[in-house]
Design a protein around this motif. Sequence first.
Motif, PDB file in Angstrom:
ATOM      1  N   ASN A  29     -20.200 -16.497  18.570  1.00 55.67           N
ATOM      2  CA  ASN A  29     -19.232 -17.190  19.430  1.00 55.67           C
ATOM      3  C   ASN A  29     -19.818 -18.458  20.055  1.00 55.67           C
ATOM      4  N   LEU A  30     -21.055 -18.376  20.521  1.00 57.68           N
ATOM      5  CA  LEU A  30     -21.660 -19.467  21.274  1.00 57.68           C
ATOM      6  C   LEU A  30     -22.089 -20.651  20.413  1.00 57.68           C
ATOM      7  N   MET A  31     -22.745 -20.401  19.296  1.00 57.40           N
ATOM      8  CA  MET A  31     -23.338 -21.499  18.530  1.00 57.40           C
ATOM      9  C   MET A  31     -22.333 -22.538  18.019  1.00 57.40           C
ATOM     10  N   PRO A  32     -21.177 -22.144  17.495  1.00 62.52           N
ATOM     11  CA  PRO A  32     -20.218 -23.187  17.087  1.00 62.52           C
ATOM     12  C   PRO A  32     -19.717 -24.033  18.266  1.00 62.52           C
ATOM     13  N   LYS A  33     -19.723 -23.464  19.483  1.00 59.97           N
ATOM     14  CA  LYS A  33     -19.289 -24.206  20.666  1.00 59.97           C
ATOM     15  C   LYS A  33     -20.339 -25.206  21.125  1.00 59.97           C
ATOM     16  N   ILE A  34     -21.621 -24.808  21.059  1.00 58.03           N
ATOM     17  CA  ILE A  34     -22.665 -25.688  21.596  1.00 58.03           C
ATOM     18  C   ILE A  34     -23.328 -26.552  20.524  1.00 58.03           C
ATOM     19  N   LEU A  35     -23.103 -26.241  19.260  1.00 54.53           N
ATOM     20  CA  LEU A  35     -23.632 -27.050  18.152  1.00 54.53           C
ATOM     21  C   LEU A  35     -22.518 -27.433  17.168  1.00 54.53           C
ATOM     22  N   PRO A  36     -21.390 -27.969  17.668  1.00 50.07           N
ATOM     23  CA  PRO A  36     -20.260 -28.249  16.778  1.00 50.07           C
ATOM     24  C   PRO A  36     -20.548 -29.334  15.739  1.00 50.07           C
ATOM     25  N   HIS A  37     -21.546 -30.146  16.002  1.00 50.52           N
ATOM     26  CA  HIS A  37     -21.914 -31.193  15.043  1.00 50.52           C
ATOM     27  C   HIS A  37     -22.707 -30.626  13.857  1.00 50.52           C
ATOM     28  N   ILE A  38     -23.176 -29.379  13.971  1.00 48.86           N
ATOM     29  CA  ILE A  38     -23.951 -28.742  12.897  1.00 48.86           C
ATOM     30  C   ILE A  38     -23.243 -27.507  12.345  1.00 48.86           C
ATOM     31  N   ILE A  39     -22.752 -26.661  13.227  1.00 40.79           N
ATOM     32  CA  ILE A  39     -22.118 -25.397  12.809  1.00 40.79           C
ATOM     33  C   ILE A  39     -20.616 -25.493  13.042  1.00 40.79           C
ATOM     34  N   SER A  40     -19.842 -25.446  11.962  1.00 40.42           N
ATOM     35  CA  SER A  40     -18.389 -25.511  12.136  1.00 40.42           C
ATOM     36  C   SER A  40     -17.811 -24.137  12.461  1.00 40.42           C
ATOM     37  N   SER A  41     -18.431 -23.063  11.937  1.00 39.31           N
ATOM     38  CA  SER A  41     -17.962 -21.719  12.278  1.00 39.31           C
ATOM     39  C   SER A  41     -19.001 -20.674  11.913  1.00 39.31           C
ATOM     40  N   ILE A  42     -18.898 -19.527  12.575  1.00 40.14           N
ATOM     41  CA  ILE A  42     -19.663 -18.333  12.211  1.00 40.14           C
ATOM     42  C   ILE A  42     -18.638 -17.212  12.148  1.00 40.14           C
ATOM     43  N   GLU A  43     -18.474 -16.681  10.960  1.00 39.62           N
ATOM     44  CA  GLU A  43     -17.462 -15.662  10.721  1.00 39.62           C
ATOM     45  C   GLU A  43     -18.138 -14.328  10.424  1.00 39.62           C
ATOM     46  N   ILE A  44     -17.697 -13.274  11.106  1.00 39.69           N
ATOM     47  CA  ILE A  44     -18.198 -11.933  10.798  1.00 39.69           C
ATOM     48  C   ILE A  44     -17.365 -11.407   9.635  1.00 39.69           C
ATOM     49  N   LEU A  45     -18.036 -11.228   8.488  1.00 39.99           N
ATOM     50  CA  LEU A  45     -17.354 -10.769   7.285  1.00 39.99           C
ATOM     51  C   LEU A  45     -17.258  -9.255   7.221  1.00 39.99           C
ATOM     52  N   GLU A  46     -18.267  -8.606   7.825  1.00 40.95           N
ATOM     53  CA  GLU A  46     -18.328  -7.147   7.776  1.00 40.95           C
ATOM     54  C   GLU A  46     -19.145  -6.666   8.964  1.00 40.95           C
ATOM     55  N   GLY A  47     -18.719  -5.580   9.586  1.00 41.21           N
ATOM     56  CA  GLY A  47     -19.471  -4.983  10.685  1.00 41.21           C
ATOM     57  C   GLY A  47     -18.992  -5.434  12.046  1.00 41.21           C
ATOM     58  N   TYR A  48     -19.761  -5.025  13.064  1.00 41.57           N
ATOM     59  CA  TYR A  48     -19.384  -5.268  14.444  1.00 41.57           C
ATOM     60  C   TYR A  48     -20.510  -5.910  15.257  1.00 41.57           C
ATOM     61  N   GLY A  49     -21.447  -6.548  14.601  1.00 42.87           N
ATOM     62  CA  GLY A  49     -22.533  -7.229  15.293  1.00 42.87           C
ATOM     63  C   GLY A  49     -23.885  -6.543  15.185  1.00 42.87           C
ATOM     64  N   GLY A  50     -23.907  -5.250  14.907  1.00 41.68           N
ATOM     65  CA  GLY A  50     -25.172  -4.522  14.817  1.00 41.68           C
ATOM     66  C   GLY A  50     -25.727  -4.516  13.403  1.00 41.68           C
ATOM     67  N   VAL A  51     -26.612  -3.583  13.146  1.00 44.19           N
ATOM     68  CA  VAL A  51     -27.242  -3.453  11.831  1.00 44.19           C
ATOM     69  C   VAL A  51     -26.167  -3.315  10.760  1.00 44.19           C
ATOM     70  N   GLY A  52     -26.343  -4.061   9.679  1.00 42.37           N
ATOM     71  CA  GLY A  52     -25.394  -4.039   8.577  1.00 42.37           C
ATOM     72  C   GLY A  52     -24.336  -5.128   8.649  1.00 42.37           C
ATOM     73  N   THR A  53     -24.211  -5.775   9.797  1.00 43.07           N
ATOM     74  CA  THR A  53     -23.223  -6.840   9.945  1.00 43.07           C
ATOM     75  C   THR A  53     -23.571  -8.004   9.019  1.00 43.07           C
ATOM     76  N   ILE A  54     -22.551  -8.534   8.373  1.00 37.38           N
ATOM     77  CA  ILE A  54     -22.710  -9.691   7.490  1.00 37.38           C
ATOM     78  C   ILE A  54     -21.934 -10.846   8.103  1.00 37.38           C
ATOM     79  N   LYS A  55     -22.633 -11.978   8.318  1.00 42.63           N
ATOM     80  CA  LYS A  55     -22.043 -13.161   8.932  1.00 42.63           C
ATOM     81  C   LYS A  55     -22.182 -14.362   8.006  1.00 42.63           C
ATOM     82  N   LYS A  56     -21.174 -15.208   8.022  1.00 45.64           N
ATOM     83  CA  LYS A  56     -21.212 -16.446   7.253  1.00 45.64           C
ATOM     84  C   LYS A  56     -21.212 -17.626   8.221  1.00 45.64           C
ATOM     85  N   PHE A  57     -22.281 -18.420   8.160  1.00 50.11           N
ATOM     86  CA  PHE A  57     -22.421 -19.633   8.946  1.00 50.11           C
ATOM     87  C   PHE A  57     -21.952 -20.788   8.062  1.00 50.11           C
ATOM     88  N   THR A  58     -20.934 -21.509   8.486  1.00 51.83           N
ATOM     89  CA  THR A  58     -20.461 -22.669   7.743  1.00 51.83           C
ATOM     90  C   THR A  58     -20.884 -23.916   8.504  1.00 51.83           C
TER      91      THR A  58
END
Length: 162
Positions: A29-58
Amino acid sequence: MVTGTIVDEYKSPIAIERLWQAAIVDAHNLMPKILPHIISSIEILEGYGGVGTIKKFTFTDAVKEFSYVTDRVEVMDGENHVFKYSVVEGGLVGLKVSSYVAEVILTPASDGGGCLVNLKIEYESLGESLLSEEDAAKIISGTVAMVKAADEYLLENFKAYS
């Protein structure tokens, strides 16, 4: 393939628990807000934030070599402040490395102020040599940039994540 390790340490002025919550637990949630010139989005593809969670940084066009990174959380230890993830796809995977795993460990600073951010990245190169110093610096600098951005945000917003 050759196995390599990159290590770095950074001293943050932020208390360990605040930095953990901002830069690790709520990074999606935080990184796309504070680094919008570098990170356009971070999407959780699978999981709830803990072990096994898969995230896509665009990434925005500011990142020239690749447009995204997909990672999987391997360790999320809030008690000991250890976070480990493996890059599943994107980034330098397929370009310069066949795989890499990053570990971030936060420890209290010995002077009582802030905390130490210890970074370790283990990778397997695609070729028969280690990554160049420039490529190794690119891998570590992305993580350090996110921590420093969180530091700046938390210093300016002293009630956030407290």
